[in-house]
Motif scaffolding. Structure first.
Motif, PDB file in Angstrom:
ATOM      1  N   GLU A  97      -9.140   9.584  11.472  1.00 60.44           N
ATOM      2  CA  GLU A  97      -9.159   8.586  10.413  1.00 60.44           C
ATOM      3  C   GLU A  97      -9.363   9.287   9.069  1.00 60.44           C
ATOM      4  O   GLU A  97     -10.126  10.250   8.976  1.00 60.44           O
ATOM      5  N   PHE A 110      -6.803   7.535   2.236  1.00 56.13           N
ATOM      6  CA  PHE A 110      -5.689   7.916   1.376  1.00 56.13           C
ATOM      7  C   PHE A 110      -6.126   7.727  -0.067  1.00 56.13           C
ATOM      8  O   PHE A 110      -6.543   6.631  -0.454  1.00 56.13           O
ATOM      9  N   ASP A 164      -5.084   4.572  -2.146  1.00 53.95           N
ATOM     10  CA  ASP A 164      -5.094   3.287  -1.442  1.00 53.95           C
ATOM     11  C   ASP A 164      -6.442   2.596  -1.553  1.00 53.95           C
ATOM     12  O   ASP A 164      -6.895   1.946  -0.620  1.00 53.95           O
ATOM     13  N   SER A 194      -1.182   8.439  13.524  1.00 50.24           N
ATOM     14  CA  SER A 194      -0.488   7.818  14.649  1.00 50.24           C
ATOM     15  C   SER A 194      -0.339   8.816  15.797  1.00 50.24           C
ATOM     16  O   SER A 194      -0.809   9.956  15.719  1.00 50.24           O
ATOM     17  N   SER A 254       2.464   4.721   0.856  1.00 50.56           N
ATOM     18  CA  SER A 254       2.570   5.391   2.153  1.00 50.56           C
ATOM     19  C   SER A 254       2.190   6.853   2.025  1.00 50.56           C
ATOM     20  O   SER A 254       2.307   7.457   0.961  1.00 50.56           O
ATOM     21  N   THR A 255       1.724   7.424   3.117  1.00 54.76           N
ATOM     22  CA  THR A 255       1.390   8.838   3.147  1.00 54.76           C
ATOM     23  C   THR A 255       2.672   9.661   2.985  1.00 54.76           C
ATOM     24  O   THR A 255       3.648   9.413   3.688  1.00 54.76           O
ATOM     25  N   ALA A 290       0.837  -1.189   0.000  1.00 56.82           N
ATOM     26  CA  ALA A 290       0.000   0.000   0.000  1.00 56.82           C
ATOM     27  C   ALA A 290       0.876   1.244   0.000  1.00 56.82           C
ATOM     28  O   ALA A 290       1.878   1.302   0.700  1.00 56.82           O
ATOM     29  N   ARG A 319      -7.172   4.913   6.901  1.00 55.62           N
ATOM     30  CA  ARG A 319      -5.966   4.988   7.716  1.00 55.62           C
ATOM     31  C   ARG A 319      -6.240   5.858   8.934  1.00 55.62           C
ATOM     32  O   ARG A 319      -7.226   6.604   8.978  1.00 55.62           O
ATOM     33  N   GLN A 320      -5.348   5.755   9.899  1.00 55.50           N
ATOM     34  CA  GLN A 320      -5.519   6.536  11.122  1.00 55.50           C
ATOM     35  C   GLN A 320      -4.200   7.211  11.489  1.00 55.50           C
ATOM     36  O   GLN A 320      -3.130   6.603  11.407  1.00 55.50           O
ATOM     37  N   ALA A 365      -9.046   2.567   1.346  1.00 57.09           N
ATOM     38  CA  ALA A 365      -8.737   2.022   2.670  1.00 57.09           C
ATOM     39  C   ALA A 365      -8.642   3.151   3.696  1.00 57.09           C
ATOM     40  O   ALA A 365      -8.121   4.222   3.418  1.00 57.09           O
ATOM     41  N   SER A 414       2.101  14.107   5.973  1.00 63.13           N
ATOM     42  CA  SER A 414       2.449  13.974   7.385  1.00 63.13           C
ATOM     43  C   SER A 414       3.719  14.781   7.639  1.00 63.13           C
ATOM     44  O   SER A 414       4.747  14.536   7.023  1.00 63.13           O
ATOM     45  N   HIS A 450     -12.235  12.390   5.664  1.00 66.86           N
ATOM     46  CA  HIS A 450     -11.739  12.032   6.994  1.00 66.86           C
ATOM     47  C   HIS A 450     -12.890  12.097   7.997  1.00 66.86           C
ATOM     48  O   HIS A 450     -13.984  12.579   7.680  1.00 66.86           O
TER      49      HIS A 450
END
Length: 264
Positions: A181, A184, A187, A195, A39-40, A37, A192-193, A190, A61, A229
């Motif tokens: 949450e 993406f 993706d 961190s 990545s951000t 998958a 994502r959350q 899907a 991020s 989100h």
């Protein structure tokens, strides 16, 4: 060798070569691993500014070391103060941070969030907010930003449905509790959350960008779709307290009906 024999030999060679290629392709199909998958995108503030110019980049991020230390300052004070505060206390502070008086504006926010803290801790939180606001404003070359701090002592998801923000970009970080949450874009939907203490920059519905070829013809700005989100659902046996910080650019292109303006 006769002509017929030569043709037969050539055909046999080609047939053998074809079979070898077929077997090699079949073998590669069985050994190829599924793609991971995506990545951000990550980076510091300057890298984020460059990445945002890419129309396909919609969430970033921020990984600046200085940012993490400032967020730790806020967590140390605000999370500990929340433990001493009554469970019924809820705070929703919205303030315009003007570059000309950012220190005073951020100090007002810090005092409102933790009125019981001593002056030194309030000053530390104010400095952290001021530096975060300054760095965030650099993403859009705007001097002012809009800061919001939400402390919910009895947390329930306020925005349980996936939605986009009616702003150009929004910075969002959870100081305490579950991270935001988001979906993406690359993706396949899907979820994502974010961190722990991850600072996300999300494009909103009002984000505009000039394509490299568009500036030549002075075409109007093109609108980008915002990032979907939502607030995370409350998990069983998890602390209900949630502290959230968001920042918006003072761009003049976003809907700020929620903003509590003060006299200039």
């Amino acid at each position: 060798m006769s002509f017929g024999a030569c043709v037969h030999s050539t055909r046999s060679s080609l047939r053998g070569l074809f079979l070898l290629c077929l077997l090699a392709g079949t073998s590669s199909l069985h050994t190829t691993k599924p793609c991971a998958a995506p990545s951000t995108p990550r980076g510091h503030w300057l890298e984020a500014k460059k990445l945002l110019r890419n129309r396909e980049c919609k969430v970033i991020s921020i990984t600046a070391d200085s940012l993490k230390s400032r967020l730790e300052v806020l967590r140390t004070q605000w999370a500990s103060d929340a433990e001493r505060a009554p469970r019924t206390v809820n705070i929703d502070i919205r303030r315009r941070i003007k570059a000309s008086r950012a220190a005073d504006d951020c100090l007002e926010v810090a005092r409102a969030v933790c009125p019981s803290s001593d002056e030194s801790m309030q000053a530390s939180c104010a400095r952290a907010l001021q530096e975060i606001s300054r760095d965030f404003s650099s993403l859009g070359d705007t001097p002012d930003v809009f800061l919001r701090v939400v402390c919910d002592s009895s947390y329930e998801a306020r925005c349980p449905q996936m939605h986009t923000d009616k702003v150009p970009i929004r910075g969002i970080v959870t100081i305490q509790g579950e991270g935001t949450e988001y979906i993406f874009p690359k993706d396949s939907g899907a979820i994502r959350q974010a961190s722990d203490l991850e600072f996300l920059v999300l494009k909103g519905d009002k984000y505009s960008s000039i394509e490299p070829w568009a500036s030549v013809f002075q075409l109007p700005l093109t609108s980008a779709e915002g990032v979907l989100h939502r607030s995370p659902a409350l998990r069983p046996n998890e602390p209900q307290r949630r502290v959230l910080v968001t920042l918006d650019l003072d761009s003049g292109h976003d809907d700020r009906e929620w903003l509590l303006r003060r006299p200039a």
